[in-house]
Enzyme design. Structure first.
Site, short mmCIF file in Angstrom:
data_model
loop_
_atom_site.label_atom_id
_atom_site.label_comp_id
_atom_site.label_asym_id
_atom_site.label_seq_id
_atom_site.Cartn_x
_atom_site.Cartn_y
_atom_site.Cartn_z
N GLY A 12 0.84 -1.21 0.00
CA GLY A 12 0.00 0.00 0.00
C GLY A 12 0.86 1.25 0.00
CG ASP A 13 0.79 3.68 2.44
OD1 ASP A 13 -0.37 4.12 2.44
OD2 ASP A 13 1.26 2.99 3.37
CD GLU A 14 1.33 0.03 -3.25
OE1 GLU A 14 0.32 0.76 -3.10
OE2 GLU A 14 1.36 -1.17 -2.93
CE LYS A 18 1.69 12.07 -10.04
NZ LYS A 18 3.01 12.59 -9.96
N GLY A 40 -6.06 5.42 2.84
CA GLY A 40 -6.11 6.80 2.35
C GLY A 40 -5.26 7.00 1.11
CG HIS A 41 -6.05 6.55 -2.57
ND1 HIS A 41 -5.16 5.54 -2.43
CD2 HIS A 41 -7.19 5.98 -3.01
CE1 HIS A 41 -5.74 4.40 -2.77
NE2 HIS A 41 -6.98 4.63 -3.11
NE ARG A 140 -23.94 -16.73 7.00
CZ ARG A 140 -23.72 -18.01 7.08
NH1 ARG A 140 -24.34 -18.83 6.25
NH2 ARG A 140 -22.91 -18.52 7.96
N PRO A 300 4.87 6.62 11.34
CG PRO A 300 6.72 6.55 12.76
CD PRO A 300 5.23 6.69 12.75
CG ASP A 329 10.29 12.66 -6.18
OD1 ASP A 329 9.61 11.66 -6.52
OD2 ASP A 329 9.96 13.41 -5.25
P1 GDP Z 1 -1.88 5.37 -2.20
O1 GDP Z 1 -2.72 4.90 -1.08
O2 GDP Z 1 -1.22 4.25 -2.95
O3 GDP Z 1 -2.60 6.31 -3.10
O4 GDP Z 1 -0.65 6.19 -1.57
P2 GDP Z 1 -0.70 7.35 -0.45
O5 GDP Z 1 -1.47 8.50 -0.94
O6 GDP Z 1 -1.07 6.75 0.86
O7 GDP Z 1 0.83 7.71 -0.33
C1 GDP Z 1 1.58 8.21 -1.37
C2 GDP Z 1 2.13 9.57 -0.94
O8 GDP Z 1 3.19 9.92 -1.81
C3 GDP Z 1 1.13 10.70 -1.05
O9 GDP Z 1 1.36 11.64 -0.05
C4 GDP Z 1 1.40 11.29 -2.42
O10 GDP Z 1 1.06 12.67 -2.51
C5 GDP Z 1 2.89 11.12 -2.52
N1 GDP Z 1 3.41 10.87 -3.86
C6 GDP Z 1 2.84 10.16 -4.87
N2 GDP Z 1 3.68 10.08 -5.92
C7 GDP Z 1 4.80 10.76 -5.57
C8 GDP Z 1 6.05 11.01 -6.23
O11 GDP Z 1 6.30 10.58 -7.34
N3 GDP Z 1 6.98 11.73 -5.52
C9 GDP Z 1 6.74 12.21 -4.27
N4 GDP Z 1 7.71 12.88 -3.68
N5 GDP Z 1 5.58 11.99 -3.63
C10 GDP Z 1 4.63 11.27 -4.27
#
Ligand code: GDP
Length: 421
Positions: A12-14, A18, A40-41, A140, A300, A329
């Site tokens: 997750g959190d990939e 975005k 969360g995204h 159920r 964290p 980045d």
């Molecule tokens: P999701 O659940 O897979 O959508 O991921 P999250 O939103 O939980 O975590 C991804 C975090 O990385 C978010 O705060 C995004 O704004 C940030 N993010 C996404 N792509 C990039 C990137 O290419 N570079 C940086 N520095 N931050 C990114």
């Protein structure tokens, strides 16, 4: 544009939000099909951050949005999110399947009580009750969205369910409760009134339109959190792999392109095995640079090197046809980058994540070292060929190891910080 599935290949959190936001413009609908408000995204558009937990990430591209039955809904969180988006000037054109299950107050209490009971073996749940809502669905004993607009049905169901929940929470966990059926029914019927206008048969809509329109299917969580194929038991309740999209919406299985989202390194939040974890200053540097703190929990995230055996496994299980590499980045400035290419297990080399999770503690990652790119800030780069040579080599290495092309490269949180092939 053909309909596509977007799946995270790690824990997750990939950066799925975005990627979905950045590419949603080419699709007619964005469909969220699993998870609850524990996933969360974060989407960033022109410096403004939108934390989304239930509304599909296509909302900022003003797309038609669907929430399929595989999602469990905390109605107060969903309504607050809709209001936040409307206040920011976005139209929320949303349909929610009436079969969606609702997170109830006792789910949260059970979640917290069970984690406390597990002690050091706790899963790391956020106590939002999501897993318990799925458990009731399978047992159920769940409350579906459709019941919130039928007060008598809701009352009848809750009368029985509450007695049992109270007994379990008080007798098994020793936690006192003060649930009142009047209060709960009144609160949830109130949510039902507000959500009524969104209710519609998402299964039918997608089935009838998939041949003519394009759908972007949005996964929550990540492959390695799948309750079967992930690092069990440090996993989530709903299926997270791409093929689960079909039953989670209620459409016939078909072959679809699958975009696998992979962070340029690995993170995980909460407990559980993590073979390439970095417990040193490189891990700290990645955490700080990548703002690796949970969107919902602020906890964290644990950070480590990219793990190819895990990605071989995840790309195979999901049938990934192209990759989106995110947060490239964040690796800027690290002189030497390691990539795990296999695990050594009792004298043998494993190319893929093992099926038997109990072998993991004895799996030792084997690393290849690649040169990093040190000085350049890459977040304004628009073309792959303009990336530093070492960054291009890093991407090519991933492509070669996984035998899948990288189609998107994300170089910053902003929507526009995306290199498309
Ligand atoms: P999701 O659940 O897979 O959508 O991921 P999250 O939103 O939980 O975590 C991804 C975090 O990385 C978010 O705060 C995004 O704004 C940030 N993010 C996404 N792509 C990039 C990137 O290419 N570079 C940086 N520095 N931050 C990114």
């Amino acid at each position: 544009m053909r309909s596509s599935i977007v799946v995270g290949l790690q824990w997750g959190d990939e950066g799925k939000g975005k990627i979905i936001d950045a590419i949603a413009g080419s699709y007619d609908y964005v469909v969220r099909w699993n998870g609850g408000n524990n996933a969360g995204h974060t989407v960033v558009v022109e410096g403004k951050k939108f934390p989304l937990s239930l509304v599909p990430s296509g909302v900022l591209q003003r797309k038609k949005l669907l929430i399929a039955q595989g999602v469990v809904i905390n109605p107060s969180v969903l309504l607050a999110e809709i209001a936040m988006l409307q206040n920011a000037g976005y139209r929320v054109d949303l349909m929610i399947d009436p079969r969606c299950h609702i997170v109830m107050p006792y789910h949260k209490v059970m979640d917290a009580a069970n984690e406390a009971w597990k002690g050091k073996d706790a899963t790391g749940s956020l106590h939002l009750g999501i897993g318990y809502c799925y458990e009731d669905r399978n047992n159920r004993a769940g409350i579906r969205l459709e019941f919130l607009v039928r007060p008598n049905v809701l009352w009848d169901k809750l009368e029985k369910i509450l007695l049992l929940k109270k007994a379990i929470i008080e007798k098994a966990y020793g936690v006192q409760t003060d649930f009142s059926i009047e209060t709960i029914v009144s609160e949830y019927v109130g949510y039902g009134k507000k959500l009524q206008k969104y209710i519609g048969d998402v299964s039918s809509l997608v089935s009838r339109n998939i041949a003519r329109h394009s759908f972007l299917f949005e996964q929550a969580h990540g492959t390695m959190l799948d309750p079967v194929f992930g690092t069990y038991p440090y996993t989530v309740a709903p299926a997270t792999i791409s093929s689960a999209v079909f039953p989670s919406i209620g459409i016939a299985a078909r072959s679809l392109p699958v975009i696998g989202v992979v962070k340029a390194y690995t993170t995980r939040v909460g407990n559980g095995p993590f073979p390439t974890e970095l417990l040193d200053e490189t891990g700290d540097a990645i955490r700080q640079r990548g703002h690796e703190f949970g969107t919902v929990s602020k906890r964290p995230r644990r950070c480590g090197w990219l793990d190819i055996p895990m990605l071989r496994y995840a790309t195979r299980i999901n049938g990934v046809t192209s990759l989106a590499v995110t947060k490239l980045d964040v690796l800027t400035g690290i002189h030497k980058l390691k990539i795990c290419t296999g695990y050594r297990y009792r004298g043998k080399m494993l190319r893929e994540f093992p099926a038997e999770i109990s072998q993991l503690p004895d799996c030792k990652p084997v690393y290849e070292t690649l040169m990093g790119w040190v000085v350049e800030d890459i977040s304004d780069t628009k073309r792959r060929k303009d990336l530093p040579r070492q960054a291009r080599a890093y991407l090519s290495y991933i492509e070669k190891q996984l035998n899948i092309p990288v189609r998107y490269i994300s170089v910053g949180a902003e929507r526009k910080a995306l290199i498309k092939k």
